[in-house]
Design an enzyme around this catalytic site. Structure first.
Site, short mmCIF file in Angstrom:
data_model
loop_
_atom_site.label_atom_id
_atom_site.label_comp_id
_atom_site.label_asym_id
_atom_site.label_seq_id
_atom_site.Cartn_x
_atom_site.Cartn_y
_atom_site.Cartn_z
N HIS A 394 19.11 22.53 109.92
CA HIS A 394 19.88 21.69 108.82
C HIS A 394 21.23 21.46 109.49
O HIS A 394 21.87 20.42 108.93
CB HIS A 394 20.23 22.31 107.48
CG HIS A 394 20.14 21.55 106.20
ND1 HIS A 394 20.33 20.12 106.39
CD2 HIS A 394 19.74 21.89 105.09
CE1 HIS A 394 20.24 19.78 105.17
NE2 HIS A 394 19.77 20.82 104.60
N ASP A 398 18.79 16.02 108.31
CA ASP A 398 19.08 16.18 106.90
C ASP A 398 17.74 16.32 106.15
O ASP A 398 16.69 15.94 106.60
CB ASP A 398 19.55 14.59 106.47
CG ASP A 398 21.02 14.58 107.06
OD1 ASP A 398 21.72 15.64 107.23
OD2 ASP A 398 21.54 13.52 107.36
#
Length: 422
Positions: A394, A398
């Protein structure tokens, strides 16, 4: 006679130390040239250390699990001639120069006890050893147990190192038939414990998994895929070309789907250097294929998957998997992947949360194929369904991009003709 010292070789790529995984020889063994002496573990692969000489092993320079510096003394071999050890050289460490073990003295038979002896201690709970485990007991105790109809593997020993004594046989008899029957069943209490050193490949796997979970911000995304049409295509191609080109598993189709999908999502085909804060996007698609071996999980790499046909990918996956399982995969074959594919095949369950193969930013997990009733255009039909359980970093990827990437894979797999449309 002389002494030939073999030092830990320079394996290359700036490696300063390696882990000694296993010895294939012991002190006193005769060895010949090119015979494998030991296996050592680098960050990526197991490496054989062969002998350059004929001779007899006189000292070992380390224990399995020990991390040794390149250039440190690995083994000493007695050879004909002068050898390569100068007379002024320091002797090998005392702990390393272990002599061959002396034979244990033969136990003197004890006299057979012909009368019942009262237990010298309180009765102990019966134990259940494995059938192949040989309990410690003297010949006289073994004969006594045979006369009494007692299986020694069920008796708790109270002597040194757990040796079974005559008194232990009497204590066992004192438990009564019900306790004895329970000891031989699957309901007996067990108090054994194994201590297994974490060394070699298992240590490397543990280190890499811990590093991955500590450094990357993992998140997972799961989607179901209807692979009915894909399985029909695979069966058709195997029937038509299997004899001449080889059978196709699901993996080559998944590799092809990754190649096509990554054209629109190049950010998934990347490696993140978090120390330099740089993302390296790769044009080439080097797919790591997680493979289970006897020493643990390994990830051989299918290089330039973008330039391979289905059968080419299938052959390379098979070759690499065999090399990994046999411990013959080279360092180059186990490094350099840009994205990883992991599958447990028929044991794949319905969902998983794979751990990233750092420094990659995406890993695609494949779960098992199952037939399930699905509603299509208002009708209940049986379809072959499979989940994709994938994880992403992450810090780089995204959530929306990850979802769109997996949906792109889903579309390609559900409409397999699109895998080959340019």
């Amino acid at each position: 006679m002389g002494t030939h010292v073999i030092k830990m070789p320079d394996i290359g790529e700036g490696i300063a130390e390696v882990e000694l995984s296993v010895w294939h020889v012991k002190v006193g063994d005769m060895v010949v040239e090119d015979q494998v002496l030991a296996d050592v573990m680098t960050d990526k692969a197991m490496v054989d250390i062969p002998s350059p000489v004929h001779g007899r092993v006189i000292a070992l320079g380390g224990e399995p699990g020990e991390v040794m510096a390149v250039g440190s003394e690995l083994i000493r071999i007695e050879v004909e001639g002068a050898g390569n050890l100068k007379e002024s050289a320091q002797p090998a460490p005392a702990a390393a120069a272990v002599q061959a073990p002396k034979p244990a003295p033969v136990a003197t038979p004890e006299p057979v006890v012909e009368k019942t002896v009262a237990p010298r201690c309180a009765p102990q709970a019966p134990v259940a050893r494995a059938p192949e485990e040989r309990p410690l007991a003297s010949p006289a105790v073994r004969k006594h147990a045979l006369d009494l109809g007692i299986q020694l593997r069920l008796v708790q020993g109270s002597g040194p190192a757990g040796r079974i004594l005559h008194e232990d046989l009497e204590a066992y008899l004192a438990q009564g038939p019900s306790a004895q029957a329970k000891a031989g069943s699957g309901y007996a209490e067990r108090h054994d414990e194994q201590q297994i050193p974490v060394i070699g490949m298992r240590r490397k796997i543990a280190q890499r998994m811990q590093e991955a979970t500590q450094r990357a911000a993992h998140f997972s995304y799961v989607e179901e895929v209807d692979v009915t049409a894909l399985e029909e295509l695979r069966a058709h191609l195997n029937e038509k070309h299997g004899a001449s080109r080889g059978k196709l598993t699901l993996l080559p189709f998944l590799v092809r789907a990754l190649v096509v999908a990554l054209r629109d999502f190049p950010q998934m085909n990347a490696r993140y250097d978090d120390e330099a804060q740089v993302i390296h996007r790769s044009g080439a698609v080097h797919v790591g294929v997680a493979t289970q071996s006897d020493v643990g999980l390994m990830v051989p790499v299918v290089r330039h998957a973008e330039a391979r046909t289905l059968w080419d990918s299938a052959a390379e996956i098979s070759r690499l998997a065999t090399a990994a399982r046999n411990g013959k995969a080279s360092r180059d074959e186990l490094s350099g992947s840009t994205i990883t594919l992991t599958s447990l095949g028929a044991l794949g369950g319905i969902v998983s949360t794979p751990v990233l193969n750092l420094p990659e930013v995406a890993i695609v997990g494949v779960n098992k194929i199952v037939e399930r009733p699905m509603v299509i255009k208002g009708q209940i039909v049986i379809r072959k369904m499979m989940n994709l359980s994938s994880s992403f970093d992450h810090r780089v990827v995204d959530g929306m991009d990850a979802a769109q990437f997996i949906q792109a894979l889903r579309g390609l797999l559900e409409q397999p003709a699109t895998l080959f449309v340019e």
